[in-house]
Structure formats: structure tokens, C-alpha cells
Design a protein around this motif. Structure first.
Motif, PDB file in Angstrom:
ATOM      1  N   ALA A 128       8.725  -2.133  -7.856  1.00  0.00           N
ATOM      2  CA  ALA A 128       7.793  -1.857  -8.963  1.00  0.00           C
ATOM      3  C   ALA A 128       7.808  -0.426  -9.487  1.00  0.00           C
ATOM      4  N   ILE A 129       8.598   0.445  -8.903  1.00  0.00           N
ATOM      5  CA  ILE A 129       8.630   1.817  -9.406  1.00  0.00           C
ATOM      6  C   ILE A 129      10.021   2.118  -9.949  1.00  0.00           C
ATOM      7  N   GLN A 130      10.084   3.134 -10.800  1.00  0.00           N
ATOM      8  CA  GLN A 130      11.359   3.545 -11.390  1.00  0.00           C
ATOM      9  C   GLN A 130      12.234   4.213 -10.345  1.00  0.00           C
ATOM     10  N   GLY A 131      13.505   3.964 -10.406  1.00  0.00           N
ATOM     11  CA  GLY A 131      14.446   4.617  -9.520  1.00  0.00           C
ATOM     12  C   GLY A 131      14.620   3.876  -8.211  1.00  0.00           C
ATOM     13  N   GLU A 132      15.455   4.452  -7.387  1.00  0.00           N
ATOM     14  CA  GLU A 132      15.759   3.847  -6.091  1.00  0.00           C
ATOM     15  C   GLU A 132      15.200   4.723  -4.985  1.00  0.00           C
ATOM     16  N   LYS A 133      13.896   4.623  -4.774  1.00  0.00           N
ATOM     17  CA  LYS A 133      13.230   5.398  -3.735  1.00  0.00           C
ATOM     18  C   LYS A 133      12.927   4.491  -2.550  1.00  0.00           C
ATOM     19  N   THR A 134      13.184   5.000  -1.361  1.00  0.00           N
ATOM     20  CA  THR A 134      12.896   4.230  -0.159  1.00  0.00           C
ATOM     21  C   THR A 134      11.472   4.518   0.318  1.00  0.00           C
ATOM     22  N   PHE A 135      10.973   3.660   1.192  1.00  0.00           N
ATOM     23  CA  PHE A 135       9.668   3.899   1.798  1.00  0.00           C
ATOM     24  C   PHE A 135       9.774   5.107   2.727  1.00  0.00           C
TER      25      PHE A 135
ATOM     26  N   GLN B  23      15.034  -5.889   0.432  1.00  0.00           N
ATOM     27  CA  GLN B  23      14.372  -4.887  -0.408  1.00  0.00           C
ATOM     28  C   GLN B  23      14.611  -3.495   0.193  1.00  0.00           C
ATOM     29  N   PRO B  24      15.726  -2.858  -0.167  1.00  0.00           N
ATOM     30  CA  PRO B  24      16.015  -1.543   0.390  1.00  0.00           C
ATOM     31  C   PRO B  24      15.197  -0.422  -0.250  1.00  0.00           C
TER      32      PRO B  24
ATOM     33  N   LYS C 241      16.089   0.740   8.695  1.00  0.00           N
ATOM     34  CA  LYS C 241      16.214   2.193   8.579  1.00  0.00           C
ATOM     35  C   LYS C 241      17.401   2.495   7.693  1.00  0.00           C
ATOM     36  N   GLN C 242      17.192   3.396   6.751  1.00  0.00           N
ATOM     37  CA  GLN C 242      18.262   3.820   5.852  1.00  0.00           C
ATOM     38  C   GLN C 242      18.402   5.338   5.954  1.00  0.00           C
ATOM     39  N   ASN C 243      19.374   5.891   5.266  1.00  0.00           N
ATOM     40  CA  ASN C 243      19.593   7.336   5.316  1.00  0.00           C
ATOM     41  C   ASN C 243      18.360   8.122   4.881  1.00  0.00           C
ATOM     42  N   SER C 244      17.729   7.679   3.811  1.00  0.00           N
ATOM     43  CA  SER C 244      16.643   8.469   3.237  1.00  0.00           C
ATOM     44  C   SER C 244      15.254   7.903   3.514  1.00  0.00           C
TER      45      SER C 244
END
Length: 100
Positions: free
Chosen positions: A56-63, A51-52, A32-35
Motif C-alpha cells: 500500500a505504500i510507494q516504493g519498495e520498502k521492507t518492514f 510480500q517482500p 529476513k531480507q537485506n534491508s
């Protein structure tokens, strides 16, 4: 001839089972992360892959949820078990219906 076949089958079965144990000790941990969520793949309680973010996608987006992180981590583990590179493609994310 039947005894030779059965012996060969038995030895082959033992060999396959012993090979499976070598890669069967991977553990997936959803973090679990903030976002949102990420995942770790551990071997003998040591982090093998951290793997936070969604790969394969641009940017730092979480699940967005634990289920998406788990599905992706399970795919990575299956690739490791097949001795394949544990890369994830956008196509694979889309086929698993991962939101990003």
C-alpha cells in the motif's frame, strides 16, 4: 421441541467447525531480507502470497522489524478467513502503527 433444538444446534456446530478447518490451514512465515523483513502466507507448504515489501505504500520498502511484518500478515490472514480481499490500506498500516 427441546430435542429438535438440540439436534439443530449440534448439527450447526459441526457444520461451523468443518467450515473453519478449510481456511484454518494458513501459515505465516516472516522472511529476513537485506534491508528488513517481509512475509509469506503459505497453504499446505505452498506460497499463496509472497510480500517482500510493505503493501500500500510507494516504493519498495521492507518492514523495519519482524513484529510489523507479523501484524500485517496476521491481518491479511484474517481477511482471507473472512473471504475478503487481502488488500492492505495505508490507513490500516497507520492504525497498526507500522513504520514505513
Amino acid at each position: 421441541m427441546t430435542k429438535t433444538f438440540l439436534k439443530t444446534l449440534f448439527v450447526s456446530g459441526i457444520f461451523l467447525v468443518s467450515c473453519g478447518k478449510k481456511t484454518g490451514n494458513l501459515e505465516v512465515k516472516i522472511i529476513k531480507q537485506n534491508s528488513g523483513y517481509g512475509y509469506q502466507i503459505l497453504k499446505k507448504h505452498k506460497i499463496l502470497i509472497n510480500q517482500p515489501f510493505i503493501p500500500a505504500i510507494q516504493g519498495e520498502k521492507t518492514f523495519k522489524n519482524e513484529t510489523d511484518a507479523q501484524k500485517t500478515a496476521d491481518l491479511v490472514v484474517s481477511k482471507i478467513h473472512r473471504y475478503s480481499l487481502p488488500r492492505i490500506s495505508v490507513h490500516e498500516l497507520d492504525s497498526m502503527k507500522i513504520e514505513y
